[in-house]
Design a protein around this motif. Structure first.
Motif, mmCIF file in Angstrom:
data_model
loop_
_atom_site.group_PDB
_atom_site.id
_atom_site.type_symbol
_atom_site.label_atom_id
_atom_site.label_comp_id
_atom_site.label_asym_id
_atom_site.label_seq_id
_atom_site.Cartn_x
_atom_site.Cartn_y
_atom_site.Cartn_z
ATOM 1 N N ILE A 2 0.835 -1.202 0.000
ATOM 2 C CA ILE A 2 0.000 0.000 0.000
ATOM 3 C C ILE A 2 0.868 1.249 0.000
ATOM 4 O O ILE A 2 0.504 2.276 -0.583
ATOM 5 C CB ILE A 2 -0.924 0.007 1.237
ATOM 6 N N LEU A 3 2.037 1.168 0.622
ATOM 7 C CA LEU A 3 2.881 2.345 0.795
ATOM 8 C C LEU A 3 3.941 2.515 -0.288
ATOM 9 O O LEU A 3 4.283 3.654 -0.641
ATOM 10 C CB LEU A 3 3.579 2.280 2.160
ATOM 11 N N PHE A 4 4.473 1.394 -0.805
ATOM 12 C CA PHE A 4 5.650 1.471 -1.672
ATOM 13 C C PHE A 4 5.479 0.601 -2.920
ATOM 14 O O PHE A 4 4.732 -0.385 -2.913
ATOM 15 C CB PHE A 4 6.906 0.997 -0.911
ATOM 16 N N ASP A 5 6.202 0.972 -3.946
ATOM 17 C CA ASP A 5 6.369 0.095 -5.108
ATOM 18 C C ASP A 5 7.431 -0.949 -4.786
ATOM 19 O O ASP A 5 8.190 -0.812 -3.817
ATOM 20 C CB ASP A 5 6.774 0.918 -6.341
ATOM 21 N N ARG A 6 7.514 -1.980 -5.605
ATOM 22 C CA ARG A 6 8.463 -3.063 -5.359
ATOM 23 C C ARG A 6 9.905 -2.546 -5.326
ATOM 24 O O ARG A 6 10.360 -1.857 -6.242
ATOM 25 C CB ARG A 6 8.333 -4.122 -6.446
ATOM 26 N N GLY A 7 10.602 -2.888 -4.240
ATOM 27 C CA GLY A 7 12.006 -2.520 -4.098
ATOM 28 C C GLY A 7 12.258 -1.054 -3.846
ATOM 29 O O GLY A 7 13.412 -0.611 -3.846
ATOM 30 N N SER A 8 11.200 -0.262 -3.592
ATOM 31 C CA SER A 8 11.347 1.183 -3.411
ATOM 32 C C SER A 8 11.059 1.567 -1.969
ATOM 33 O O SER A 8 10.313 0.892 -1.261
ATOM 34 C CB SER A 8 10.386 1.934 -4.339
ATOM 35 N N ALA A 9 11.651 2.690 -1.534
ATOM 36 C CA ALA A 9 11.381 3.240 -0.216
ATOM 37 C C ALA A 9 10.686 4.591 -0.314
ATOM 38 O O ALA A 9 10.558 5.299 0.693
ATOM 39 C CB ALA A 9 12.675 3.381 0.570
ATOM 40 N N SER A 10 10.228 4.946 -1.511
ATOM 41 C CA SER A 10 9.504 6.206 -1.710
ATOM 42 C C SER A 10 8.010 5.951 -1.548
ATOM 43 O O SER A 10 7.449 5.056 -2.184
ATOM 44 C CB SER A 10 9.784 6.777 -3.102
ATOM 45 N N LEU A 11 7.358 6.722 -0.697
ATOM 46 C CA LEU A 11 5.944 6.538 -0.429
ATOM 47 C C LEU A 11 5.097 6.868 -1.663
ATOM 48 O O LEU A 11 5.378 7.838 -2.380
ATOM 49 C CB LEU A 11 5.506 7.429 0.734
ATOM 50 N N LYS A 12 4.067 6.077 -1.883
ATOM 51 C CA LYS A 12 3.125 6.365 -2.956
ATOM 52 C C LYS A 12 2.341 7.633 -2.609
ATOM 53 O O LYS A 12 1.919 7.810 -1.463
ATOM 54 C CB LYS A 12 2.167 5.199 -3.143
ATOM 55 N N PRO A 13 2.119 8.508 -3.580
ATOM 56 C CA PRO A 13 1.417 9.775 -3.288
ATOM 57 C C PRO A 13 0.038 9.575 -2.670
ATOM 58 O O PRO A 13 -0.377 10.348 -1.809
ATOM 59 C CB PRO A 13 1.316 10.443 -4.666
#
Length: 232
Positions: A124-135
């Motif tokens: 819910i918060l991140f894309d795969r392998g990412s630490a950037s929050l979804k807007p």
């Protein structure tokens, strides 16, 4: 010459005489019920005072009809209720904050040893392998952070991943660093919305603390999460 009456005297029947008795009966019943109501009616002002006191005793939110968050000051709240009652109230308030949002029914609030864990799935918060929050998740996290900023207790943001998480095309080399970076992203939201840095801490547990099996996709998805832990 006097007219002699026949004996026995015959009178004509009065078909409306019953109405007098019926009217008396209705009047008596009406008086009786008015008396009962007048004796049992509570003072509305006193009832409102009782309701207000009860709400303040069991909830972090003040009583009222407004939709804005109105939080009791932390020191006052700590004096009013026990740590477990505080965590129960904060869990209820977090559900209200996330209602009708992308996090609604996705975040699980668990209370263990008088500590509240708000478990948020990573998808819910991140894309795969990412630490950037979804807007789309930031808006709800901001509301949650504002509630936590006005609530008592310390807060630790914890990141969790899987040992076999796919890190292809990712900026992170291992699940440990990814879990820590994801926790930091959520922590920054809390700090930006007024949570004191002295109340905050950070942990990246990688795959070391699973809460479900790693043998199924569903179990692995439960293990990949960010937890906001509130404790005294």
């Amino acid at each position: 010459m006097a007219i002699k009456k026949k004996w026995p005297v015959e009178y004509e029947a009065n078909t409306e005489a019953w109405m007098t008795t019926f009217a008396d009966l209705v009047s008596l019943m009406l008086t009786f019920f008015i008396l009962l109501i007048s004796m049992s009616t509570m003072d509305k002002t006193g009832l409102a005072d009782i309701e207000s006191s009860f709400r303040k005793a069991v909830s972090v939110l003040n009583s009222g009809t407004k939709t804005e968050l109105q939080i009791i000051p932390p020191l006052l709240m700590q004096k009013m209720i026990s740590p477990r009652e505080l965590m129960l109230a904060m869990r209820q308030n977090s559900r209200a904050v996330m209602k009708n949002s992308i996090l609604d029914h996705k975040v699980r609030g668990v209370i263990l040893n008088d500590r509240l864990y708000l478990r948020i799935p990573d998808a819910i918060l991140f894309d795969r392998g990412s630490a950037s929050l979804k807007p789309e998740s930031v808006k709800t996290l901001v509301k949650l952070a504002q509630m936590l900023a006005m609530s008592p207790g310390n807060i630790r943001v914890q990141g969790h991943t899987n040992a076999n998480i796919d890190l292809d095309n990712s900026a992170f080399d291992d699940p440990w660093s990814l879990s820590l970076a994801r926790a930091a992203s959520v922590l920054h939201i809390l700090e930006d919305e007024g949570v004191s840095p002295t109340r905050l801490s950070l942990a990246g547990y990688g795959p070391s603390q699973p809460i479900s099996t790693e043998a199924t996709p569903f179990g692995r998805s439960k293990n990949r999460r960010v937890e906001i832990m509130v404790y005294q």
